[in-house]
Design an enzyme around this catalytic site. Structure first.
Site, PDB file in Angstrom:
ATOM      1  N   CYS A  39       0.859  -1.192   0.000  1.00  0.00           N
ATOM      2  CA  CYS A  39       0.000   0.000   0.000  1.00  0.00           C
ATOM      3  C   CYS A  39       0.889   1.233   0.000  1.00  0.00           C
ATOM      4  O   CYS A  39       1.955   1.229   0.606  1.00  0.00           O
ATOM      5  CB  CYS A  39      -0.886  -0.011   1.250  1.00  0.00           C
ATOM      6  SG  CYS A  39      -2.034   1.380   1.299  1.00  0.00           S
TER       7      CYS A  39
ATOM      8  N   CYS B  55       0.158   4.857   6.299  1.00  0.00           N
ATOM      9  CA  CYS B  55      -0.363   5.054   7.667  1.00  0.00           C
ATOM     10  C   CYS B  55       0.649   4.488   8.668  1.00  0.00           C
ATOM     11  O   CYS B  55       1.124   3.367   8.504  1.00  0.00           O
ATOM     12  CB  CYS B  55      -1.722   4.374   7.835  1.00  0.00           C
ATOM     13  SG  CYS B  55      -2.917   4.916   6.610  1.00  0.00           S
TER      14      CYS B  55
END
Ligand code: SF4
Length: 339
Positions: A110, A114
């Site tokens: 990804c 985060c």
């Protein structure tokens, strides 16, 4: 070579007609693919000539189970699936009173970064095809031997960063000739890619949208979720409202409680102000340990106190039940181990 699971029902019909097959073949083949057939030889109602013609330019994609863990406590099953190119993704089957739910991946890795998430370490390798997303449901269902009735797109990857393939997957998994899983039984999770939330709303599919929020203000969110530098909370909330208004579906927020970062009573009060006007449900998640990061879980009492404060302020909040505690491996950990 074409993976037929990358085509939707109409595209499949069109393709079959283009190679001289009758339209009804689409229904037969679509149904076999979704039942988990691994080759054309298993499709016993196709003639030998049809099978041979299909083999000239198409194939039936599969997923290999590379590792599998079953919880002795609650029956949760975690899979590390290997894709044909050797990349790995994770899927988890959870048992709830209303049936089996699968959490699936939408990308290999990804790029959203985060800070509390293991899936983003190493960045994005590639997006999954529509067929690869679907195969997780097909092959997990085949392996557990029971119908999977609910899907959450909350595994590795940002689904809205792989928009077209995710939409095609949704159409296929919902199709009555396939797995026939209702849109209302499907949840898409996003870290907050605002323009794509509007695009998803335009699709007018009644899927549940859940936002990985994890912070009650921009100051905190900027430090743990890089996407917030691009799209601030105020813009995100506007997009959420538009989604709820267009689809009639209530939004929910995921909120990982990180000790000393976002779990004070003042944070609970800020969060209530955000969630209240949207009537959003808040799922509180005690943060998962990621070796490379120094985030810590609060105590059970602190987590309960945070939840209680939200409830007192009129917010519908719950602490997510920890499933598969004995097989740990929170999202992204299995794949990271293999890497
Ligand atoms: S939480 Fe989701 S969007 Fe964020 S890095 Fe992890 S997989 Fe990507």
């Amino acid at each position: 070579m074409i993976d037929l699971k990358d085509l939707d029902y109409d595209e499949l019909t069109e393709y079959l007609v283009s190679i001289g097959e009758k339209k009804f073949r689409a229904e037969q083949i679509f149904s076999w693919l979704h039942k988990g057939a691994e080759s054309y030889d298993e499709m016993t109602n196709l003639s030998k000539a049809t099978r041979e013609r299909l083999l000239q330019e198409t194939y039936v994609s599969t997923l290999k189970i590379r590792e599998k863990y079953v919880s002795k406590i609650d029956g949760t099953v975690k899979y590390l699936f290997e894709l044909p190119d050797g990349n790995c993704i994770e899927s988890v089957v959870m048992r709830y009173h209303h049936g089996l739910t699968i959490c699936i991946s939408s990308q290999v890795g990804c790029r959203m970064g985060c800070r509390f998430c293991a899936s983003t370490i190493g960045g994005l390798v590639r997006s999954l095809t529509a067929g690869e997303i679907l195969n997780q449901v097909i092959f997990a269902q085949k392996d557990v031997g029971e119908r999977i009735s609910n899907i959450v797109m909350m595994g590795i990857g940002e689904p809205l960063d792989n928009f077209d393939n995710v939409i095609k997957f949704l159409h296929n998994v919902n199709h009555e000739k396939g797995l026939n899983i209702g849109y209302r039984h499907i949840t898409i999770s996003t870290c907050g890619v605002v323009p794509m939330i509007y695009r998803l709303a335009e699709e007018k599919l009644p899927v549940t949208l859940t936002i990985s929020l994890h912070a009650p203000n921009n100051e905190i969110r900027d430090t743990i979720m890089p996407v917030n530098h691009r799209y601030k909370i105020e813009e995100l909330l506007k997009a959420c409202k538009a989604y709820a208004d267009t689809t009639g579906r209530r939004i929910s927020f995921e909120y990982s409680l990180i000790h000393g970062v976002n779990d004070s009573m003042a944070n609970a009060e800020e969060l209530a102000k955000i969630a209240g006007p949207l009537h959003a449900h808040i799922n509180l998640i005690p943060v998962n340990k990621v070796e490379e990061r120094d985030f810590k879980k609060g105590s059970r009492e602190e987590i309960q106190a945070f939840c209680k404060r939200l409830t007192e302020l009129g917010i519908n909040a719950t602490v997510r039940r920890e499933l598969g505690a004995d097989i740990q491996a929170s999202c992204g950990q299995l794949r990271k181990k293999v890497l």
